[in-house]
Design a protein around this motif. Structure first.
Motif, PDB file in Angstrom:
ATOM      1  N   LEU A  92     -56.322 -27.022 -28.516  1.00  0.00           N
ATOM      2  CA  LEU A  92     -54.936 -27.297 -28.909  1.00  0.00           C
ATOM      3  C   LEU A  92     -54.095 -27.745 -27.721  1.00  0.00           C
ATOM      4  CD1 LEU A  92     -54.367 -24.304 -31.337  1.00  0.00           C
ATOM      5  CD2 LEU A  92     -54.324 -26.732 -31.956  1.00  0.00           C
ATOM      6  N   THR A  93     -54.359 -27.154 -26.573  1.00  0.00           N
ATOM      7  CA  THR A  93     -53.636 -27.553 -25.360  1.00  0.00           C
ATOM      8  C   THR A  93     -53.953 -29.006 -25.013  1.00  0.00           C
ATOM      9  OG1 THR A  93     -53.609 -25.275 -24.563  1.00  0.00           O
ATOM     10  CG2 THR A  93     -53.240 -27.000 -22.927  1.00  0.00           C
ATOM     11  N   ARG A  94     -55.232 -29.387 -25.164  1.00  0.00           N
ATOM     12  CA  ARG A  94     -55.602 -30.792 -24.933  1.00  0.00           C
ATOM     13  C   ARG A  94     -54.899 -31.696 -25.948  1.00  0.00           C
ATOM     14  NH1 ARG A  94     -60.603 -28.390 -24.151  1.00  0.00           N
ATOM     15  NH2 ARG A  94     -61.281 -28.951 -26.256  1.00  0.00           N
ATOM     16  N   ASP A  95     -54.863 -31.255 -27.215  1.00  0.00           N
ATOM     17  CA  ASP A  95     -54.165 -32.036 -28.249  1.00  0.00           C
ATOM     18  C   ASP A  95     -52.697 -32.190 -27.903  1.00  0.00           C
ATOM     19  OD1 ASP A  95     -56.531 -32.199 -29.647  1.00  0.00           O
ATOM     20  OD2 ASP A  95     -55.939 -30.749 -31.204  1.00  0.00           O
ATOM     21  N   PHE A  96     -52.074 -31.095 -27.496  1.00  0.00           N
ATOM     22  CA  PHE A  96     -50.650 -31.135 -27.153  1.00  0.00           C
ATOM     23  C   PHE A  96     -50.415 -32.097 -25.992  1.00  0.00           C
ATOM     24  CE2 PHE A  96     -46.869 -29.648 -24.914  1.00  0.00           C
ATOM     25  CZ  PHE A  96     -45.951 -29.590 -25.948  1.00  0.00           C
ATOM     26  N   ASP A  97     -51.265 -31.985 -24.972  1.00  0.00           N
ATOM     27  CA  ASP A  97     -51.132 -32.891 -23.822  1.00  0.00           C
ATOM     28  C   ASP A  97     -51.309 -34.346 -24.257  1.00  0.00           C
ATOM     29  OD1 ASP A  97     -50.728 -30.692 -22.220  1.00  0.00           O
ATOM     30  OD2 ASP A  97     -52.761 -30.671 -21.395  1.00  0.00           O
ATOM     31  N   GLY A  98     -52.217 -34.591 -25.199  1.00  0.00           N
ATOM     32  CA  GLY A  98     -52.427 -35.947 -25.714  1.00  0.00           C
ATOM     33  C   GLY A  98     -51.218 -36.475 -26.461  1.00  0.00           C
ATOM     34  N   VAL A  99     -50.581 -35.628 -27.250  1.00  0.00           N
ATOM     35  CA  VAL A  99     -49.379 -36.042 -27.984  1.00  0.00           C
ATOM     36  C   VAL A  99     -48.259 -36.352 -27.002  1.00  0.00           C
ATOM     37  CG1 VAL A  99     -47.572 -35.260 -29.577  1.00  0.00           C
ATOM     38  CG2 VAL A  99     -49.965 -34.819 -30.112  1.00  0.00           C
ATOM     39  N   VAL A 100     -48.090 -35.505 -25.996  1.00  0.00           N
ATOM     40  CA  VAL A 100     -47.048 -35.738 -24.991  1.00  0.00           C
ATOM     41  C   VAL A 100     -47.328 -37.031 -24.243  1.00  0.00           C
ATOM     42  CG1 VAL A 100     -46.044 -34.870 -22.834  1.00  0.00           C
ATOM     43  CG2 VAL A 100     -46.417 -33.313 -24.760  1.00  0.00           C
ATOM     44  N   GLU A 101     -48.576 -37.247 -23.871  1.00  0.00           N
ATOM     45  CA  GLU A 101     -48.941 -38.478 -23.157  1.00  0.00           C
ATOM     46  C   GLU A 101     -48.696 -39.705 -24.030  1.00  0.00           C
ATOM     47  OE1 GLU A 101     -49.926 -40.796 -20.058  1.00  0.00           O
ATOM     48  OE2 GLU A 101     -49.756 -38.620 -19.972  1.00  0.00           O
ATOM     49  N   ALA A 102     -49.046 -39.611 -25.293  1.00  0.00           N
ATOM     50  CA  ALA A 102     -48.831 -40.739 -26.212  1.00  0.00           C
ATOM     51  C   ALA A 102     -47.351 -41.043 -26.381  1.00  0.00           C
ATOM     52  CB  ALA A 102     -49.468 -40.442 -27.565  1.00  0.00           C
TER      53      ALA A 102
END
Length: 113
Positions: A22-32
């Motif tokens: 989930l942390t990776r997903d969150f970081d991906g959303v923020v990066e996007a």
């Protein structure tokens, strides 16, 4: 897996893996969101980036709360009170503890809440 120590350790392992994903997903959303239109609230293509970020953040908090519940269950195990209903003092059914290792109440007491 009848050993409560193993059950709690397994649940902790699964929760930590979920939290990492989930942390990776969150970081991906923020990066996007860095490369996207700043006005994502009017994007006709579906969910907004803010909405997606909020959903993932809620799931992260849920996983973190579950880790706290697992810590409390471990403490009850060490204190010898694991598997005892905190409301009525009767044993919590083994099936309930297998399904929900962090349970603090028996089914009867939990259904009254």
């Amino acid at each position: 897996m009848d050993d409560p120590h193993e059950r709690l350790a397994s649940a902790r392992h699964r929760t930590l893996a979920r939290l990492a994903a989930l942390t990776r997903d969150f970081d991906g959303v923020v990066e996007a969101s860095k490369d996207s239109n700043a006005d994502d609230e009017h994007d006709p293509e579906g969910a907004t980036i803010a909405f997606e970020r909020s959903q993932v953040e809620a799931l992260v908090h849920q996983a973190q709360r579950h880790l706290v519940d697992l810590d409390r269950a471990e403490s009850r195990l060490e204190a010898g009170t694991y598997g005892t209903c905190e409301t009525c003092g009767r044993p919590i059914g083994a099936e309930r503890l297998v399904a929900r290792p962090t349970a603090t109440r028996c089914i009867a007491c939990a259904s009254r809440a």
